[in-house]
Scaffold this motif. Structure first.
Motif, PDB file in Angstrom:
ATOM      1  N   UNK A  35      37.938  38.514  47.814  1.00  0.00           N
ATOM      2  CA  UNK A  35      38.192  39.226  46.563  1.00  0.00           C
ATOM      3  C   UNK A  35      37.230  38.772  45.482  1.00  0.00           C
ATOM      4  N   UNK A  36      36.871  37.528  45.494  1.00  0.00           N
ATOM      5  CA  UNK A  36      35.910  37.046  44.506  1.00  0.00           C
ATOM      6  C   UNK A  36      34.530  37.649  44.745  1.00  0.00           C
ATOM      7  N   UNK A  37      34.152  37.717  45.993  1.00  0.00           N
ATOM      8  CA  UNK A  37      32.844  38.296  46.300  1.00  0.00           C
ATOM      9  C   UNK A  37      32.791  39.779  45.898  1.00  0.00           C
ATOM     10  N   UNK A  38      33.873  40.530  46.119  1.00  0.00           N
ATOM     11  CA  UNK A  38      33.916  41.931  45.711  1.00  0.00           C
ATOM     12  C   UNK A  38      33.809  42.058  44.196  1.00  0.00           C
ATOM     13  N   UNK A  39      34.510  41.155  43.479  1.00  0.00           N
ATOM     14  CA  UNK A  39      34.452  41.205  42.019  1.00  0.00           C
ATOM     15  C   UNK A  39      33.041  40.896  41.524  1.00  0.00           C
ATOM     16  N   UNK A  40      32.385  39.950  42.181  1.00  0.00           N
ATOM     17  CA  UNK A  40      30.997  39.637  41.783  1.00  0.00           C
ATOM     18  C   UNK A  40      30.071  40.816  42.049  1.00  0.00           C
ATOM     19  N   UNK A  41      30.329  41.543  43.163  1.00  0.00           N
ATOM     20  CA  UNK A  41      29.516  42.733  43.466  1.00  0.00           C
ATOM     21  C   UNK A  41      29.728  43.805  42.405  1.00  0.00           C
ATOM     22  N   UNK A  42      30.973  44.012  41.987  1.00  0.00           N
ATOM     23  CA  UNK A  42      31.237  45.020  40.964  1.00  0.00           C
ATOM     24  C   UNK A  42      30.547  44.663  39.650  1.00  0.00           C
ATOM     25  N   UNK A  43      30.543  43.363  39.337  1.00  0.00           N
ATOM     26  CA  UNK A  43      29.872  42.948  38.100  1.00  0.00           C
ATOM     27  C   UNK A  43      28.383  43.277  38.160  1.00  0.00           C
ATOM     28  N   UNK A  44      27.732  42.979  39.265  1.00  0.00           N
ATOM     29  CA  UNK A  44      26.311  43.251  39.396  1.00  0.00           C
ATOM     30  C   UNK A  44      26.024  44.764  39.358  1.00  0.00           C
TER      31      UNK A  44
ATOM     32  N   UNK B 165      39.717  36.917  37.250  1.00  0.00           N
ATOM     33  CA  UNK B 165      41.007  36.872  37.951  1.00  0.00           C
ATOM     34  C   UNK B 165      40.821  36.470  39.410  1.00  0.00           C
ATOM     35  N   UNK B 166      39.732  36.925  40.018  1.00  0.00           N
ATOM     36  CA  UNK B 166      39.459  36.560  41.415  1.00  0.00           C
ATOM     37  C   UNK B 166      39.175  35.073  41.556  1.00  0.00           C
ATOM     38  N   UNK B 167      38.499  34.493  40.576  1.00  0.00           N
ATOM     39  CA  UNK B 167      38.227  33.052  40.626  1.00  0.00           C
ATOM     40  C   UNK B 167      39.509  32.239  40.484  1.00  0.00           C
ATOM     41  N   UNK B 168      40.416  32.667  39.617  1.00  0.00           N
ATOM     42  CA  UNK B 168      41.704  31.969  39.475  1.00  0.00           C
ATOM     43  C   UNK B 168      42.511  32.078  40.760  1.00  0.00           C
ATOM     44  N   UNK B 169      42.517  33.257  41.380  1.00  0.00           N
ATOM     45  CA  UNK B 169      43.255  33.445  42.631  1.00  0.00           C
ATOM     46  C   UNK B 169      42.701  32.558  43.733  1.00  0.00           C
ATOM     47  N   UNK B 170      41.384  32.388  43.763  1.00  0.00           N
ATOM     48  CA  UNK B 170      40.782  31.519  44.773  1.00  0.00           C
ATOM     49  C   UNK B 170      41.174  30.064  44.544  1.00  0.00           C
ATOM     50  N   UNK B 171      41.158  29.614  43.287  1.00  0.00           N
ATOM     51  CA  UNK B 171      41.551  28.231  42.998  1.00  0.00           C
ATOM     52  C   UNK B 171      43.019  27.981  43.389  1.00  0.00           C
ATOM     53  N   UNK B 172      43.861  28.981  43.148  1.00  0.00           N
ATOM     54  CA  UNK B 172      45.272  28.830  43.522  1.00  0.00           C
ATOM     55  C   UNK B 172      45.438  28.776  45.034  1.00  0.00           C
ATOM     56  N   UNK B 173      44.697  29.607  45.753  1.00  0.00           N
ATOM     57  CA  UNK B 173      44.780  29.605  47.218  1.00  0.00           C
ATOM     58  C   UNK B 173      44.296  28.281  47.793  1.00  0.00           C
TER      59      UNK B 173
END
Length: 363
Positions: free
Chosen positions: A119-128, A162-170
């Motif tokens: 999910x973080x990688x997808x969010x980074x792709x959307x940002x780019x 939000x994806x970065x926070x979810x990764x830290x929680x996981x």
């Protein structure tokens, strides 16, 4: 006839003289014997006493209380996550700080972590992608014109924070699958075993630090005034009553309960190889010293009509003098008198139970 009478008188005269002498001697003996009991009887009327010279000092005080051993560092370990239990603590085993206590199956948590990474990688792709589309609409070579506010909007729109926070929680949840000892100690009251399904928050065991043992006991509120933290404290286990283990009184609960008791704790300083366990019954001995006062043997104190007194000895008259006293502290052998007796006075310590004021005594 006259010759016969003369013969009889001459024959009877010596026995009569002997009898008269014997009677006179017996009367002298009776008078002497009568005089001796009279003197002895007169001497028996004067009691024989023993004296003690009063002196100033600090009375050693000793108080004993019953209590139990407990560990100051004792933690109930609970599972932080659910799942299949792969590794469980062994009861009685000593674990060093950082050693693995329990481990659950990490695969479900690892999958959740992988999903968070994707999910973080997808969010980074959307940002780019959003940045690229915005730069296309600008004049050629003018990518600097994208404002900071626009970049922040693109970042939020992409969902990357939000994806970065979810990764830290996981990742944090995955770390909870392996629970390590927070300090060195022994596992007690283990309630789980490998292979069972564990729920989050379920009790696993109790970790006890065997080097943090202390005796917990109660003191009467009246005893608190005479208890000094700097006094000597000894702990004797009921299983080893011959031992006197040194301890330090370092915790006094400032609250008095309904029974007039204060809870206190004394930490054991050194008990070597003695096998001691939390929950063992112990006897706590507190040794301290009372404030300076006149010290007397306990046998010197007499109770008359509800008041405490002693008898002092007047050497000039050889009489016992009645003096009221105030006893501040006492132990098994001595009393500390705060009023009524001065240092140097000679006090009767035996033979004074039947005395009265100004009674003649023999030392």
């Amino acid at each position: 006839m006259r010759n016969i009478l003369l013969y009889l008188l001459v024959g009877l005269l010596p026995p009569l003289l002997f009898v008269a002498c014997a009677v006179e001697a017996a009367e002298d003996v009776d008078e002497a014997m009568a005089a001796v009991p009279a003197k002895a009887e007169t001497g028996d009327e004067i009691p024989l006493v023993t004296l003690h010279t009063a002196a100033t000092g600090r009375l050693p005080l000793r108080r004993q209380a019953t209590g139990k051993l407990r560990a100051r560092r004792e933690v109930l370990i609970k599972s932080q996550t659910g799942g299949l239990l792969l590794h469980a603590p062994i009861e009685g085993t000593y674990y060093k700080k950082g050693d693995l206590l329990l481990a659950t199956d990490p695969r479900p948590l690892a999958l959740a972590r992988d999903r968070a990474v994707a999910a973080k990688e997808e969010a980074a792709f959307r940002q780019r992608d959003l940045l690229l589309r915005m730069s296309i609409n600008l004049p050629p070579g003018d990518s600097v014109s994208i404002t900071e506010l626009a970049r922040e909007n693109i970042l939020i729109q992409s969902g990357l924070p939000a994806a970065e926070v979810a990764l830290a929680e996981a990742e944090f949840q995955l770390s909870l699958a392996r629970l390590k000892a927070p300090f060195s100690g022994r596992a007690a009251d283990v309630k789980v075993q490998a292979g069972q399904q564990l729920n989050a928050g379920e009790e696993v065991c109790t970790l006890i630090d065997p080097n943090s043992l202390e005796a917990e006991f109660s003191l009467l509120e009246q005893e608190l005034a005479g208890t000094q933290v700097q006094g000597k404290v000894f702990v004797s286990p009921a299983a080893h009553p011959e031992l006197r283990l040194p301890a330090t009184l370092d915790i006094l609960n400032p609250r008095v309960d309904d029974g007039g008791l204060l809870r206190a704790r004394a930490r054991l300083r050194d008990y070597g190889n003695t096998r001691l366990y939390p929950g063992m019954n112990v006897t706590v001995t507190l040794e301290t010293k009372a404030p300076s006062a006149v010290l007397l043997p306990k046998s010197a104190v007499v109770l008359r009509s509800g008041r405490t007194l002693v008898f002092t000895y007047d050497a000039a008259s050889e009489w016992a003098k009645w003096q009221y006293v105030t006893v501040g502290y006492e132990n098994d052998e001595l009393v500390a008198v705060t009023e009524g007796v001065e240092p140097g006075q000679r006090v009767i310590v035996s033979g004074g139970l039947t005395l009265d004021h100004d009674s003649a005594v023999r030392v």
